[in-house]
Write an enzyme that holds these catalytic residues in place. Structure first.
Site, PDB file in Angstrom:
ATOM      1  N   ASN A 148       6.907   0.926   3.895  1.00 31.80           N
ATOM      2  CA  ASN A 148       6.615   0.718   5.314  1.00 31.80           C
ATOM      3  C   ASN A 148       7.450  -0.373   5.961  1.00 31.80           C
ATOM      4  OD1 ASN A 148       4.739  -0.575   3.358  1.00 31.80           O
ATOM      5  ND2 ASN A 148       4.160  -1.784   5.139  1.00 31.80           N
ATOM      6  N   GLN A 178       3.466   6.703   4.975  1.00 26.02           N
ATOM      7  CA  GLN A 178       4.680   6.720   5.819  1.00 26.02           C
ATOM      8  C   GLN A 178       5.550   7.945   5.555  1.00 26.02           C
ATOM      9  OE1 GLN A 178       4.993   4.727   8.316  1.00 26.02           O
ATOM     10  NE2 GLN A 178       3.695   2.965   7.832  1.00 26.02           N
ATOM     11  N   SER A 198      -3.208   8.503   6.215  1.00 21.17           N
ATOM     12  CA  SER A 198      -3.844   7.788   7.320  1.00 21.17           C
ATOM     13  C   SER A 198      -3.630   8.540   8.625  1.00 21.17           C
ATOM     14  CB  SER A 198      -3.215   6.397   7.420  1.00 21.17           C
ATOM     15  OG  SER A 198      -3.711   5.728   8.547  1.00 21.17           O
ATOM     16  N   HIS A 200      -3.930   7.368  11.840  1.00 22.58           N
ATOM     17  CA  HIS A 200      -3.324   6.706  13.008  1.00 22.58           C
ATOM     18  C   HIS A 200      -1.817   6.524  12.904  1.00 22.58           C
ATOM     19  CE1 HIS A 200      -2.954   2.363  11.621  1.00 22.58           C
ATOM     20  NE2 HIS A 200      -3.752   2.823  10.688  1.00 22.58           N
ATOM     21  N   CYS A 322       1.296  -5.651   8.892  1.00 26.21           N
ATOM     22  CA  CYS A 322       0.233  -6.152   8.020  1.00 26.21           C
ATOM     23  C   CYS A 322       0.505  -7.564   7.544  1.00 26.21           C
ATOM     24  CB  CYS A 322       0.072  -5.249   6.809  1.00 26.21           C
ATOM     25  SG  CYS A 322      -0.310  -3.587   7.311  1.00 26.21           S
TER      26      CYS A 322
HETATM   27  N1  PLP Z   1      -0.005   2.277   3.253  1.00 25.94           N
HETATM   28  C1  PLP Z   1       1.080   2.101   4.021  1.00 25.94           C
HETATM   29  C2  PLP Z   1       2.439   2.373   3.455  1.00 25.94           C
HETATM   30  C3  PLP Z   1       0.941   1.658   5.333  1.00 25.94           C
HETATM   31  O1  PLP Z   1       2.032   1.488   6.104  1.00 25.94           O
HETATM   32  C4  PLP Z   1      -0.355   1.398   5.829  1.00 25.94           C
HETATM   33  C5  PLP Z   1      -0.548   0.844   7.185  1.00 25.94           C
HETATM   34  O2  PLP Z   1       0.245   0.062   7.670  1.00 25.94           O
HETATM   35  C6  PLP Z   1      -1.450   1.622   4.992  1.00 25.94           C
HETATM   36  C7  PLP Z   1      -1.238   2.053   3.713  1.00 25.94           C
HETATM   37  C8  PLP Z   1      -2.871   1.376   5.452  1.00 25.94           C
HETATM   38  O3  PLP Z   1      -3.300   2.427   6.260  1.00 25.94           O
HETATM   39  P1  PLP Z   1      -4.705   2.316   7.039  1.00 25.94           P
HETATM   40  O4  PLP Z   1      -4.448   1.488   8.234  1.00 25.94           O
HETATM   41  O5  PLP Z   1      -5.050   3.742   7.385  1.00 25.94           O
HETATM   42  O6  PLP Z   1      -5.666   1.739   6.097  1.00 25.94           O
END
Ligand code: PLP
Length: 376
Positions: A148, A178, A198, A200, A322
């Protein structure tokens, strides 16, 4: 507004919005035996069919969750509870999202042996770097598909196939957040036993995710209660958001390649315009997912650049959303030079972005590089 932060979250598409609103009307509890319950259950069944079709798996292998974080936590803790008495080793990479890295760290504290594989000098993870650690004691291999922060595409399919050749019982988990609806893939070719998705990140609302678990793989549930989702995830189903997730998938699936090409052309436009400019470094190579572009303007702090761009109505992330401004350990693991770590921003695209968006970004980024350097 020019929104270039699609790896953090995406704008909800009309189809998903309408499905969500329709879902609010379908207000029955899917577990109720009367007509309203049956209608609500039908909405979920249909959504499950859409997800299963897009992944190329059986409907009973798809479970709805609240987010990818929940999906990954379920797999990691659930595999440990199911198989952890006999097998104690977990293999992962140093570039996973915290939603995978953190539950693994918690298991490490509880006595599991954790091997974290770093990318090599070229910033890449090879299947051999993972498989050399696999043995009969290996409980879980968790490797993401697309990183990500830079868009780096891991050889996840090769890794899982190689792991299975050595230890067929090891649970292979892939964070596909991603990559789903961005790269064309089916679960069978990927070779993972479990994958996390995910909503969103693909133009569905926040608060809905999905989890694929291959039939026969035992993942004990994180949430126990009324036995919804075949007992894999108790709690009354979020009919509205589940329906919205399926609507977004239905919309995106037929255009995965077309959108990939659009986004790849936008990335090329952006990188061509910045290439060769002194003090600017593109961290994401040509072999990365075009949806994520990691760029640094030397000596200008990520946050300073982020807010400069924001003042021009352009929204990006610093490193990854994050990490909230924290220095990214992932970027150094991916061999981004130290001098760029504090200066990296992430531009993440979707197919709705335009050439004008890219040109406005490039102009603002260069202006930021020149004017912010003076006031440092
Ligand atoms: N994994 C990756 C590679 C992400 O980019 C993200 C969110 O930024 C997540 C997991 C977490 O997803 P969620 O917001 O649905 O928990």
């Amino acid at each position: 507004m020019i929104y270039l932060d699609n790896a953090a979250t995406t704008r909800v598409c009309e189809e998903a919005k309408n499905a969500a609103l329709q879902g609010f009307e379908t207000f029955g509890n899917p577990s109720s035996l009367h007509h309203l319950g049956v209608v609500a259950e039908g909405v979920i069944d249909e959504a499950r069919g859409v997800l299963a079709g897009s992944l190329g798996v059986k409907e009973k292998e798809v479970f709805f969750t609240s987010c990818a974080t929940e999906s990954s936590n379920t797999v990691i803790f659930g595999a440990a509870r199911a198989y952890g008495k006999r097998r104690k080793k977990i293999i992962t990479t140093t570039i996973e999202h915290p939603s995978v890295a953190e539950p693994i760290r918690v298991l490490e504290e509880q006595g599991f042996e954790v091997v974290r594989v770093s990318p090599g000098e070229d910033g890449k993870i090879t299947p051999e770097s993972i498989t050399r650690h696999v043995d009969k004691n290996t409980l879980l291999v968790s490797v993401m598909y697309v990183n990500n922060e830079t868009g780096y595409i891991l050889p996840a399919d090769k890794i899982f196939k190689a792991v299975k050749r050595i230890s067929p019982e090891t649970v292979c988990h892939c964070d596909c957040v991603q990559s789903f609806m961005k790269l064309p893939f089916k679960v069978k070719e990927l070779g993972a036993d479990c994958i996390s998705l995910s909503g969103h990140k693909l133009h569905a609302p926040k608060g809905v995710g999905a989890l694929y678990i291959r039939s026969g793989v035992r993942i004990l549930p994180l949430l126990c209660g009324g036995g919804q989702e075949s007992g894999q995830r108790s709690g009354t189903e979020n009919v509205s958001l589940i329906s919205a997730l399926a609507a977004a998938v239905k919309r995106l699936e037929p255009t995965i390649m077309q959108r990939y090409e659009t986004v790849a052309a936008l990335k090329k436009r952006l990188t061509d315009r910045l290439a060769g400019r002194e003090g600017i470094h593109i961290n994401s190579g040509d072999d990365c997912s075009p949806y994520v572009i990691s760029i640094a303007a030397e000596r200008i702090k990520s946050e300073t650049m982020l807010h400069f761009l924001e003042s021009k109505g352009i929204y990006v992330s610093s490193g990854s959303a994050c990490s909230k401004g924290k220095k990214s350990g992932v970027l150094s693991e991916l061999k981004v030079a130290d001098k760029y770590l504090d200066s990296t921003i992430r531009v993440s695209l979707c197919a709705e972005n335009t050439e004008e968006d890219i040109d406005a970004f490039v102009q603002a980024f260069i202006e930021g590089q020149e004017s912010l350097a003076k006031i440092r």
